[in-house]
Enzyme design. Sequence first.
Site, mmCIF file in Angstrom:
data_model
loop_
_atom_site.group_PDB
_atom_site.id
_atom_site.type_symbol
_atom_site.label_atom_id
_atom_site.label_comp_id
_atom_site.label_asym_id
_atom_site.label_seq_id
_atom_site.Cartn_x
_atom_site.Cartn_y
_atom_site.Cartn_z
ATOM 1 N N PRO A 234 -5.920 30.004 37.169
ATOM 2 C CA PRO A 234 -5.570 30.131 35.756
ATOM 3 C C PRO A 234 -6.361 29.186 34.851
ATOM 4 O O PRO A 234 -6.324 29.307 33.632
ATOM 5 C CB PRO A 234 -4.068 29.807 35.724
ATOM 6 N N GLU B 137 0.325 25.149 44.495
ATOM 7 C CA GLU B 137 0.117 24.454 43.222
ATOM 8 C C GLU B 137 -1.358 24.310 42.909
ATOM 9 O O GLU B 137 -1.760 24.184 41.774
ATOM 10 C CB GLU B 137 0.764 23.071 43.260
ATOM 11 N N ARG C 278 -15.838 49.872 39.369
ATOM 12 C CA ARG C 278 -15.957 51.120 38.615
ATOM 13 C C ARG C 278 -17.180 51.163 37.700
ATOM 14 O O ARG C 278 -17.478 52.194 37.109
ATOM 15 C CB ARG C 278 -14.660 51.421 37.853
ATOM 16 N N ASP D 12 -14.947 54.285 27.641
ATOM 17 C CA ASP D 12 -13.693 53.586 27.889
ATOM 18 C C ASP D 12 -13.340 52.625 26.760
ATOM 19 O O ASP D 12 -14.212 52.132 26.052
ATOM 20 C CB ASP D 12 -13.773 52.753 29.175
HETATM 21 CL CL1 6GU Z 1 -7.153 33.874 38.688
HETATM 22 N N1 6GU Z 1 -4.867 32.805 39.460
HETATM 23 C C1 6GU Z 1 -3.601 32.460 39.261
HETATM 24 N N2 6GU Z 1 -2.935 31.827 40.250
HETATM 25 N N3 6GU Z 1 -2.940 32.688 38.148
HETATM 26 C C2 6GU Z 1 -3.620 33.321 37.190
HETATM 27 C C3 6GU Z 1 -4.944 33.721 37.314
HETATM 28 C C4 6GU Z 1 -5.553 33.431 38.488
HETATM 29 N N4 6GU Z 1 -5.336 34.313 36.185
HETATM 30 C C5 6GU Z 1 -4.276 34.280 35.394
HETATM 31 N N5 6GU Z 1 -3.228 33.687 35.981
#
Ligand code: 6GU
Length: 248
Positions: free
Chosen positions: A88, A115, A153, A168
């Site tokens: 994230p 974590e 795709r 698209d």
């Molecule tokens: Cl790539 N990994 C995780 N654990 N949470 C996320 C993410 C990735 N992208 C958004 N939330």
Amino acid sequence: MRFDFLTIFPGMVSAFLAEGVVARAIEKGLISVHVVNIRDFAGDPHRTTDDRPYGGGDGMVMKPEPIYGALRSVGREGGRSQVILLSPQGERFDQAMAWDLARYDQLIFLCGRYEGIDERVRLLCADREVSIGDYVLSGGELAAAVVTDAVARLIPGVLGGTRSNLEDTFEGGLLEYPHYTRPEVFMGHRVPAVLLSGNHEKIRRWRRTESLRRTMKRRPDLLERAHLTREDEEILAALRGRGEVRAE
Ligand code: 6GU
């Protein structure tokens, strides 16, 4: 193009690869996929892949050695390859990044869990770190699946038939126009008459108008970055004139 997935939940990745557009692409030999279980590269009888964080605190951290071993086991497919850490904290994935990644011969996805992942893996192993949006997933597997689908795709031949992905949503910078198929009336709702008219110019203009209307209403941020023609500007002015959408 080749996709490698390094994960402690290989079943999650295999399930995604087993059906749909990606599965067809594998059958056609347009892409190949390899799922590597990080646990196979743990050095102890318990096949441990995580440990407590130095400095204390809750949660566990993925150990560097099993990931490093898994990565070394992945053969590099000639030419260009990228190791992508899903987290994230990464750069936000979008259609432009999908096109960029589609230029590589091999993408190696490092799916983090728990974590976090030992910082030295990030430093030593990852060419880039990617996030699919501002929310927290329990692991990178779903994110790797999302990126794989979006990239696969774009590979020539993966989308069968004549449908071009250039129409698209996002490719032209706008949301797509609404689609209809039979029946002509469903639960009292008619298909817009213009689509039955056979007048291709009228249909083209209607679709462009609906695309602009929808983008203006739902994603005005996209409209600011879109490449608009003179006709688009005229259509937008007309929509605003009718009070359908607010002028900026
Ligand atoms: Cl790539 N990994 C995780 N654990 N949470 C996320 C993410 C990735 N992208 C958004 N939330």
